[in-house]
Design an enzyme around this catalytic site. Structure first.
Site, PDB file in Angstrom:
ATOM      1  N   HIS A   1       0.843  -1.192   0.000  1.00  0.00           N
ATOM      2  CA  HIS A   1       0.000   0.000   0.000  1.00  0.00           C
ATOM      3  C   HIS A   1       0.874   1.235   0.000  1.00  0.00           C
ATOM      4  O   HIS A   1       1.918   1.254   0.637  1.00  0.00           O
ATOM      5  CB  HIS A   1      -0.925   0.013   1.226  1.00  0.00           C
ATOM      6  CG  HIS A   1      -2.082   0.931   1.057  1.00  0.00           C
ATOM      7  ND1 HIS A   1      -2.008   2.271   1.357  1.00  0.00           N
ATOM      8  CD2 HIS A   1      -3.321   0.724   0.568  1.00  0.00           C
ATOM      9  CE1 HIS A   1      -3.160   2.832   1.073  1.00  0.00           C
ATOM     10  NE2 HIS A   1      -3.982   1.929   0.588  1.00  0.00           N
TER      11      HIS A   1
ATOM     12  N   GLU B   1      -7.851  -4.822  -0.532  1.00  0.00           N
ATOM     13  CA  GLU B   1      -8.480  -5.493  -1.665  1.00  0.00           C
ATOM     14  C   GLU B   1      -8.441  -7.020  -1.551  1.00  0.00           C
ATOM     15  O   GLU B   1      -9.236  -7.707  -2.169  1.00  0.00           O
ATOM     16  CB  GLU B   1      -7.831  -4.996  -2.962  1.00  0.00           C
ATOM     17  CG  GLU B   1      -7.869  -3.469  -2.991  1.00  0.00           C
ATOM     18  CD  GLU B   1      -8.103  -2.873  -4.344  1.00  0.00           C
ATOM     19  OE1 GLU B   1      -8.234  -3.622  -5.310  1.00  0.00           O
ATOM     20  OE2 GLU B   1      -8.148  -1.637  -4.427  1.00  0.00           O
TER      21      GLU B   1
HETATM   22  N1  COA Z   1       3.770  -8.006  -4.771  1.00  0.00           N
HETATM   23  C1  COA Z   1       5.088  -8.096  -4.998  1.00  0.00           C
HETATM   24  N2  COA Z   1       5.950  -7.074  -4.864  1.00  0.00           N
HETATM   25  C2  COA Z   1       5.426  -5.894  -4.510  1.00  0.00           C
HETATM   26  C3  COA Z   1       4.055  -5.721  -4.255  1.00  0.00           C
HETATM   27  C4  COA Z   1       3.211  -6.830  -4.397  1.00  0.00           C
HETATM   28  N3  COA Z   1       1.909  -6.751  -4.178  1.00  0.00           N
HETATM   29  N4  COA Z   1       3.836  -4.441  -3.915  1.00  0.00           N
HETATM   30  C5  COA Z   1       5.031  -3.816  -3.959  1.00  0.00           C
HETATM   31  N5  COA Z   1       5.979  -4.697  -4.314  1.00  0.00           N
HETATM   32  C6  COA Z   1       7.419  -4.428  -4.464  1.00  0.00           C
HETATM   33  C7  COA Z   1       7.691  -3.808  -5.830  1.00  0.00           C
HETATM   34  O1  COA Z   1       7.965  -4.787  -6.798  1.00  0.00           O
HETATM   35  C8  COA Z   1       8.869  -2.932  -5.536  1.00  0.00           C
HETATM   36  O2  COA Z   1      10.035  -3.730  -5.523  1.00  0.00           O
HETATM   37  P1  COA Z   1      11.410  -3.196  -6.158  1.00  0.00           P
HETATM   38  O3  COA Z   1      11.726  -1.965  -5.362  1.00  0.00           O
HETATM   39  O4  COA Z   1      12.335  -4.332  -5.963  1.00  0.00           O
HETATM   40  O5  COA Z   1      11.085  -2.878  -7.593  1.00  0.00           O
HETATM   41  C9  COA Z   1       8.633  -2.457  -4.093  1.00  0.00           C
HETATM   42  O6  COA Z   1       7.785  -3.435  -3.492  1.00  0.00           O
HETATM   43  C10 COA Z   1       7.954  -1.106  -4.026  1.00  0.00           C
HETATM   44  O7  COA Z   1       6.883  -1.067  -4.954  1.00  0.00           O
HETATM   45  P2  COA Z   1       6.121   0.252  -5.365  1.00  0.00           P
HETATM   46  O8  COA Z   1       5.337   0.018  -6.605  1.00  0.00           O
HETATM   47  O9  COA Z   1       7.083   1.404  -5.354  1.00  0.00           O
HETATM   48  O10 COA Z   1       5.153   0.447  -4.122  1.00  0.00           O
HETATM   49  P3  COA Z   1       3.982   1.467  -4.028  1.00  0.00           P
HETATM   50  O11 COA Z   1       3.865   1.814  -2.592  1.00  0.00           O
HETATM   51  O12 COA Z   1       4.133   2.559  -4.996  1.00  0.00           O
HETATM   52  O13 COA Z   1       2.772   0.571  -4.546  1.00  0.00           O
HETATM   53  C11 COA Z   1       0.818  -0.644  -4.770  1.00  0.00           C
HETATM   54  C12 COA Z   1       1.589   0.375  -3.920  1.00  0.00           C
HETATM   55  C13 COA Z   1      -0.521  -0.909  -4.112  1.00  0.00           C
HETATM   56  C14 COA Z   1       0.553  -0.068  -6.170  1.00  0.00           C
HETATM   57  C15 COA Z   1       1.631  -1.960  -4.880  1.00  0.00           C
HETATM   58  O14 COA Z   1       1.926  -2.434  -3.600  1.00  0.00           O
HETATM   59  C16 COA Z   1       0.944  -2.997  -5.745  1.00  0.00           C
HETATM   60  O15 COA Z   1       1.089  -2.980  -6.964  1.00  0.00           O
HETATM   61  N6  COA Z   1       0.163  -3.946  -5.126  1.00  0.00           N
HETATM   62  C17 COA Z   1      -0.536  -4.934  -5.878  1.00  0.00           C
HETATM   63  C18 COA Z   1      -1.847  -4.367  -6.427  1.00  0.00           C
HETATM   64  C19 COA Z   1      -2.860  -4.103  -5.349  1.00  0.00           C
HETATM   65  O16 COA Z   1      -3.032  -4.882  -4.415  1.00  0.00           O
HETATM   66  N7  COA Z   1      -3.564  -2.969  -5.477  1.00  0.00           N
HETATM   67  C20 COA Z   1      -4.561  -2.551  -4.523  1.00  0.00           C
HETATM   68  C21 COA Z   1      -4.086  -1.388  -3.700  1.00  0.00           C
HETATM   69  S1  COA Z   1      -5.208  -0.991  -2.380  1.00  0.00           S
END
Ligand code: COA
Length: 363
Positions: free
Chosen positions: A248, A301
């Site tokens: 998140h 979610e």
């Molecule tokens: N599964 C695997 N790895 C994940 C992950 C997940 N659900 N969420 C984050 N990561 C990893 C990324 O690959 C990244 O790794 P890296 O630095 O080695 O590339 C790191 O954690 C940071 O990711 P980032 O995209 O910068 O985090 P964020 O805080 O911007 O993203 C989300 C938040 C929700 C977009 C992200 O966690 C995600 O894509 N989750 C899955 C989709 C989801 O559940 N969405 C609903 C949100 S309420």
């Protein structure tokens, strides 16, 4: 000195709000200061709508007025986006910068109530029905969740109504997420409430915001087939994929909504809860091993998907279900934005080609 650029605006304060503040470290979510654990099961969603929009639990989202949508296709997210924009034209809604706050509040109430009906009717078409449930049958529902189910299926199973009500309350508002920001940006131009809400619906059709529940059920099916959650998690992460329902942008502690939804899934006897908990444990352990510097916890979610499954919500309908709940937060933010009256207009830093002439001689 050049201004710092933050991709995704992470950490940038773009508005001040009195509506809700996710408490990043404490794992608590409060609507207008009220912890959502005090709301679930005590007040139906429509009263929570009143709390968010009017700061008054005795106020509520109105019941929908008679309305005939045109051209529903059965694809609920796009039906909702199109029909919400169309309602503004058919009802001749005024521009936010030309109408009173009271008029905007009324427009938002009418639209919110109708948007739920649009999703229910679209879902009914997707189920293959060509008839509509008569209005007097729908009106027998005591809550918005019951009326939604009646309009969709002609019956409102109590467990399904309770699952939907809990899900709607838990996801009604969450600060300046992508769709709410979209609603505020459109509202800041002085557009009408239908345009602002319709734009917000479009912003949550992608998997990174609001769409993840659609991916969780197929994921659980896959895990159940392999019978080995740990291996499934490793294989998924090794192939560079993300595990839907984890991580998140705001919370570093457990998402409080996830906790409430997990309890609801248990209480309502979800057949998926066992495999969901096994996959959750495997995912949390492996994500922590791979990202010790960044807590990646279960987000709203994941268990939303399980709770929605109790009400037999088909995964493709998940973004539209999310839109139904978020109409409360969007409406509250549109009103708040109207009161600030400030157009959003951030800067972009140009990093493209240096000045060049199209008539310069070739080198
Ligand atoms: N599964 C695997 N790895 C994940 C992950 C997940 N659900 N969420 C984050 N990561 C990893 C990324 O690959 C990244 O790794 P890296 O630095 O080695 O590339 C790191 O954690 C940071 O990711 P980032 O995209 O910068 O985090 P964020 O805080 O911007 O993203 C989300 C938040 C929700 C977009 C992200 O966690 C995600 O894509 N989750 C899955 C989709 C989801 O559940 N969405 C609903 C949100 S309420």
């Amino acid at each position: 000195m050049a201004e710092e650029f933050k991709p995704g605006l992470e950490g940038i304060v773009a508005v001040e709000t009195e509506i809700a503040e996710p408490d990043r470290d404490g794992g608590v979510l409060r609507y207008r200061g009220v912890d959502i654990t005090e709301l679930v099961g005590q007040y139906p969603y429509e009263r929570v709508w009143g709390l968010l929009v009017d700061d008054d639990l005795d106020s509520e989202m109105p019941e929908p007025e008679p309305y005939e949508p045109v051209g529903l296709t059965g694809n609920a997210p796009s039906d909702l986006q199109a029909e919400t924009a169309r309602m503004a034209a058919r009802w001749q809604l005024g521009k936010l910068n030309e109408i009173s706050d009271e008029q905007a509040r009324e427009d938002l109430g009418r639209l919110s109530a109708q948007m739920m009906g649009i999703v229910a009717r679209s879902a009914r078409i997707a189920d293959g029905h060509t008839d509509e449930i008569p209005a007097d049958v729908v009106a027998q529902g005591k809550t918005a969740a019951e009326r939604f189910l009646l309009q969709w299926r002609g019956e409102a199973d109590p467990k399904a109504a309770s699952a939907i009500d809990t899900y709607w309350i838990c996801t009604a508002e969450h600060g300046l997420n992508a769709s709410t920001f979209t609603a505020r940006i459109v509202a800041s131009t002085g557009a009408d409430c239908g345009a602002a809400l319709s734009a917000a619906v479009g912003a949550l059709s992608g998997p990174l915001h609001g769409g993840a529940p659609a991916y969780v059920k197929p994921m659980l099916q896959e895990v159940a087939e392999t019978g080995d959650p740990e291996q499934w998690v490793k294989d998924t992460l090794d192939s560079g994929k993300r595990i839907m329902g984890f991580g998140h942008r705001i919370y570093r502690a457990e998402d409080p909504r996830s906790r409430i939804l997990k309890e609801t899934a248990r209480e309502l006897g979800s057949p998926q809860i066992e495999i969901a908990e096994k996959l959750e444990a495997a995912a949390l352990a492996e994500l922590e091993r791979r990202h010790p510097e960044r807590p990646l916890k279960t987000n709203v979610e994941y268990y939303s998907a399980i709770v929605l499954d109790i009400a037999e919500i088909p995964p493709p309908l998940a973004p539209a279900m999310f839109a139904c709940s978020r109409v409360a937060g969007w409406s509250a933010h549109i009103l708040e934005q109207k009161r600030t009256g400030r157009l959003f207009r951030p800067n972009a830093r140009y990093v493209g080609p240096a000045p060049r002439s199209l008539t310069a001689a070739p080198s």
